[in-house]
Design an enzyme around this catalytic site. Structure first.
Site, PDB file in Angstrom:
ATOM      1  N   GLU A  74       0.839  -1.210   0.000  1.00  0.00           N
ATOM      2  CA  GLU A  74       0.000   0.000   0.000  1.00  0.00           C
ATOM      3  C   GLU A  74       0.867   1.250   0.000  1.00  0.00           C
ATOM      4  OE1 GLU A  74      -0.209  -2.651   1.885  1.00  0.00           O
ATOM      5  OE2 GLU A  74      -2.221  -3.009   2.675  1.00  0.00           O
ATOM      6  N   CYS A 111      -1.972  -2.854   7.333  1.00  0.00           N
ATOM      7  CA  CYS A 111      -1.342  -2.671   8.650  1.00  0.00           C
ATOM      8  C   CYS A 111      -1.540  -1.233   9.126  1.00  0.00           C
ATOM      9  CB  CYS A 111       0.141  -3.040   8.592  1.00  0.00           C
ATOM     10  SG  CYS A 111       1.176  -1.734   7.919  1.00  0.00           S
TER      11      CYS A 111
HETATM   12  N1  THU Z   1       2.187  -6.428   4.096  1.00  0.00           N
HETATM   13  C1  THU Z   1       1.725  -5.582   3.125  1.00  0.00           C
HETATM   14  O1  THU Z   1       2.404  -5.338   2.105  1.00  0.00           O
HETATM   15  N2  THU Z   1       0.510  -5.018   3.287  1.00  0.00           N
HETATM   16  C2  THU Z   1      -0.334  -5.300   4.317  1.00  0.00           C
HETATM   17  O2  THU Z   1      -1.430  -4.763   4.346  1.00  0.00           O
HETATM   18  C3  THU Z   1       0.059  -6.238   5.372  1.00  0.00           C
HETATM   19  C4  THU Z   1       1.457  -6.726   5.308  1.00  0.00           C
HETATM   20  C5  THU Z   1       3.476  -7.079   3.889  1.00  0.00           C
HETATM   21  C6  THU Z   1       4.621  -6.666   4.778  1.00  0.00           C
HETATM   22  C7  THU Z   1       5.510  -7.890   4.689  1.00  0.00           C
HETATM   23  O3  THU Z   1       6.289  -7.803   3.494  1.00  0.00           O
HETATM   24  C8  THU Z   1       4.526  -9.041   4.528  1.00  0.00           C
HETATM   25  O4  THU Z   1       3.321  -8.477   4.071  1.00  0.00           O
HETATM   26  C9  THU Z   1       4.297  -9.827   5.800  1.00  0.00           C
HETATM   27  O5  THU Z   1       3.939  -8.988   6.842  1.00  0.00           O
END
Ligand code: THU
Length: 159
Positions: A74, A111
Site C-alpha cells: 500500500e 497494517c
Molecule cells: N504487508 C503488506 O504489504 N501489506 C499489508 O497490508 C500487510 C502486510 C506485507 C509486509 C511484509 O512484506 C509481509 O506483508 C508480511 O507482513
C-alpha cells in the site's frame, strides 16, 4: 463513565457485483502480487491505485534482510503515486494478497502504518479514498480511511 462508540461502515461484495472499473483495479492488484519481493515472509501483497484523472499505478511489498527497511504494498503504491502524480488525488485503492498458493480467502486488512499513510494522503488531497480489500470469498469496500482508522492522529492534533 460513558461509552464512546465509533462506527465503521464496510460494504461487502462478491467480485461479480463490482463495477467493471473496480474489477479491473482489483485484477491489477492481484497481478501485482507477482512482482512482490518477499524472500522472508513469502506473503505477496499487491496494490493498485486509481487516481483522480484515471491513471492507475500499482505497487508491491518489498522486503529486506534488515526487516524494518522493507515496505508494504500500500505504501509503495501511494508513495509512488504521490511522487509521480503529485497533483492527483487517489480516488480508489485496491489491495490483494497471495500466500501459500492462493489469494487470501478473507479481505486483506492493511497494517497500521499503511492506514496512517492512507490518512495522510486523504488529508493532503482533501478527498476520502475508496478502499477495496480483496478476498476470494468476499471484498470489503469502505469509503474513506476513517472506517479503518477511527480516532486517528493528524496534524490537527498538534495545533
Ligand atoms: N504487508 C503488506 O504489504 N501489506 C499489508 O497490508 C500487510 C502486510 C506485507 C509486509 C511484509 O512484506 C509481509 O506483508 C508480511 O507482513
Amino acid at each position: 463513565m460513558k461509552n464512546l462508540t465509533i462506527k465503521s461502515i464496510f460494504k461487502v461484495y462478491q467480485f461479480e457485483e463490482l463495477s467493471e472499473e473496480d474489477r479491473k483495479l482489483i485484477t491489477l492488484a492481484k497481478n501485482a502480487c507477482n512482482n512482490s519481493y518477499v524472500p522472508y515472509s513469502n506473503f505477496a501483497v499487491g496494490a493498485a491505485a486509481r487516481l483522480a484523472d484515471g491513471t492507475i499505478v500499482t505497487g508491491t511489498n518489498q522486503e529486506n534482510a534488515a526487516y524494518p527497511s522493507g515496505i508494504c504494498a500500500e505504501r509503495t503504491t501511494l508513495f509512488y503515486a504521490n511522487s509521480q502524480y503529485p497533483d492527483q488525488a487517489v480516488d480508489t485503492l485496491a489491495v490483494a494478497a497471495y500466500n501459500q498458493g492462493s489469494y487470501l480467502q478473507s479481505p486483506i486488512p492493511p497494517c497500521g502504518s499503511c492506514r496512517q499513510v492512507i490518512l495522510e494522503t486523504e488529508n493532503r488531497y482533501k478527498k476520502p479514498m475508496r478502499i477495496l480489500l480483496y478476498g476470494e470469498k468476499e471484498i470489503y469496500e469502505c469509503d474513506g480511511i476513517s472506517n479503518l482508522l477511527p480516532l486517528s492522529f493528524t496534524a490537527k492534533n498538534m495545533e
